[in-house]
Scaffold this motif. Structure first.
Motif, short mmCIF file in Angstrom:
data_model
loop_
_atom_site.label_atom_id
_atom_site.label_comp_id
_atom_site.label_asym_id
_atom_site.label_seq_id
_atom_site.Cartn_x
_atom_site.Cartn_y
_atom_site.Cartn_z
N ALA A 25 -84.80 46.68 73.38
CA ALA A 25 -85.53 45.82 74.31
C ALA A 25 -84.59 45.10 75.27
CB ALA A 25 -86.37 44.81 73.52
N GLN A 28 -83.46 47.49 77.93
CA GLN A 28 -84.54 47.79 78.86
C GLN A 28 -84.84 46.63 79.80
OE1 GLN A 28 -86.12 50.75 79.21
NE2 GLN A 28 -84.75 51.62 77.67
N LEU A 29 -84.62 45.41 79.34
CA LEU A 29 -84.96 44.22 80.12
C LEU A 29 -83.75 43.54 80.75
CD1 LEU A 29 -87.56 42.57 77.70
CD2 LEU A 29 -88.02 43.99 79.71
N LEU A 32 -84.33 42.67 84.42
CA LEU A 32 -85.21 41.51 84.59
C LEU A 32 -84.50 40.22 84.24
CD1 LEU A 32 -88.03 40.34 85.15
CD2 LEU A 32 -88.60 40.80 82.75
N LEU A 33 -83.69 40.23 83.19
CA LEU A 33 -82.96 39.01 82.81
C LEU A 33 -81.97 38.60 83.89
CD1 LEU A 33 -82.30 39.77 79.02
CD2 LEU A 33 -84.05 38.29 80.02
N THR A 158 -89.05 39.92 93.55
CA THR A 158 -89.08 39.34 92.20
C THR A 158 -88.22 38.09 92.12
OG1 THR A 158 -89.41 41.56 91.27
CG2 THR A 158 -88.68 39.83 89.77
#
Length: 402
Positions: A25, A28-29, A32-33, A158
């Protein structure tokens, strides 16, 4: 088999599965972090402006929106100005390309005594294998370029969205964070938040000041060389070289070189030399001192933090490394207990006694011991004299006299 062994095996397998799931996880993130981290520091940067507008009675959401609108208008106007300038220069270069090619061919013929012609060179270039392969790869890579551009725009949207939420809902976010902490920890968190705002603002101030100095220096050089669009190019060099880490210097210097090449090819060489020299002056002279004054960290720590941030997170890490380290240093400095330093010459980098050698210290030690021995022998002689006086016959009969 012990009774606890199956349960321990199941627990170990469950922990391993949770670790693998968390690792998957996180990978994958990670994008975004990183976007959230950039958004947080961007919100800290605009927090002073939003706070001042909110203190005058304006809603934080409206104040944040106005700040973002001003930033967006300034960025769009700057990009449009440079885009129109670059498009005009590219058209001029394409129109004047045959003249440049003729001058280069004439120089080669005169220097190396060859008989090249522009028609032969153009035919060899147009029918070369590497040009055909390049055109094919470019045609097949149009889709990849479009995907990259769309992905960059989505990432930028974003970042702006999260930054807007962090800045507009800053008080609500702080209340939510402090509600799960005891009162003593709440004060520490609020202090850390305030330090982060101050250090991030100081970092942006230092970057803006370095951009101003860089723009003025490059503007003077462009004016001396007679490069067109000198003010716009100076602003381009100042902003891009300071706010785009790692590759910003090369991007900033490429455009002035291209414009200077349209005037005189040697001007491009002069621009390149000045960009390289000024970059060294900025890296080793201007930036460490200015960053140390505005962000209040040692120049070596600032340089090391940029290297560490680049190694960990790339360009994003280089951009946010200095304010993050400055915030951490200021927060630890407020809670780390310090003691008074002893008044020892070695603290100031000098020896205990100037000019004193180990042999001199040994002689002084032996002399001190000899003096102590003399005092001891004198005391022993006095004691023996008193004992002899007490042992005399008349003193034995009259102890008071003794």
């Amino acid at each position: 088999m012990p009774v606890w062994l199956p349960r321990a095996m199941v627990l170990a397998l469950a922990l391993y599965a949770c670790f693998q799931l968390g690792s998957w996880a996180f990978h994958q993130l990670v994008g975004l972090l990183i976007n959230v981290l950039i958004s947080f520091f961007l919100a800290l940067a605009i927090e002073p402006a939003v706070g001042r507008m909110a203190a005058r009675g304006m809603r934080r959401g409206l104040a944040t929106f106005l700040v973002f609108v001003v930033v967006l208008i300034a960025s769009t106007g700057f990009v449009f100005l440079l885009g129109s300038m670059l498009a005009g220069q590219i058209v001029d270069m394409v129109e004047d390309f045959p003249k440049y090619l003729d001058s280069v061919i004439n120089w080669i013929n005169q220097t190396f005594h060859t008989e090249l012609s522009r028609v032969e060179v153009q035919d060899s270039l147009l029918h070369s294998d590497w040009l055909q392969k390049y055109v094919q790869n470019s045609a097949s890579g149009v889709l990849d370029i479009s995907t990259t551009v769309l992905g960059g725009l989505f990432r930028l949207l974003t970042i702006f969205l999260f930054s807007f939420y962090f800045a507009a809902d800053g008080p609500r976010l702080r209340r939510a964070l402090c509600s799960v902490l005891p009162p003593a920890r709440q004060a520490e968190v609020l202090r850390a938040w305030e330090i982060a705002v101050d250090k991030t603002g100081g970092y942006l101030y230092s970057r803006g000041l370095m951009a101003l100095i860089s723009g003025i220096a490059h503007y003077i050089v462009f004016m001396i060389l007679g490069v067109p669009y000198a003010p716009a190019l100076a602003i381009w060099v100042g902003l891009v070289s300071q706010f785009i880490p790692t590759i910003g210097t090369y991007l900033a210097g490429a455009l002035p070189m291209l414009i200077a090449f349209t005037v005189d090819p040697w001007y491009a060489v002069w621009v390149l030399g000045f960009v390289v020299v000024y970059q060294q002056f900025e890296n080793y002279g201007l930036q460490p001192k200015l960053t140390a004054k505005t962000v209040d960290i040692h120049p070596a720590v600032a340089f090391g933090s940029v290297i560490a941030g680049t190694a960990l997170m790339g360009a994003v890490g280089a951009l946010i490394a200095i304010p993050a380290v400055a915030t951490l240093q200021a927060f630890l400095g407020a809670y780390v207990k310090r003691y008074a330093v002893t008044d020892d010459p070695r603290v100031h980098g000098s020896r205990r006694q100037r000019g004193e050698t180990p042999l001199t210290r040994l002689r002084r030690s032996l002399r001190t011991r000899g003096n102590d021995g003399d005092h001891g022998s004198r005391a022993g002689d006095g004691a023996e004299a008193e004992a002899g006086e007490a042992a005399r016959p008349e003193n034995r009969e009259n102890p008071e006299r003794a």
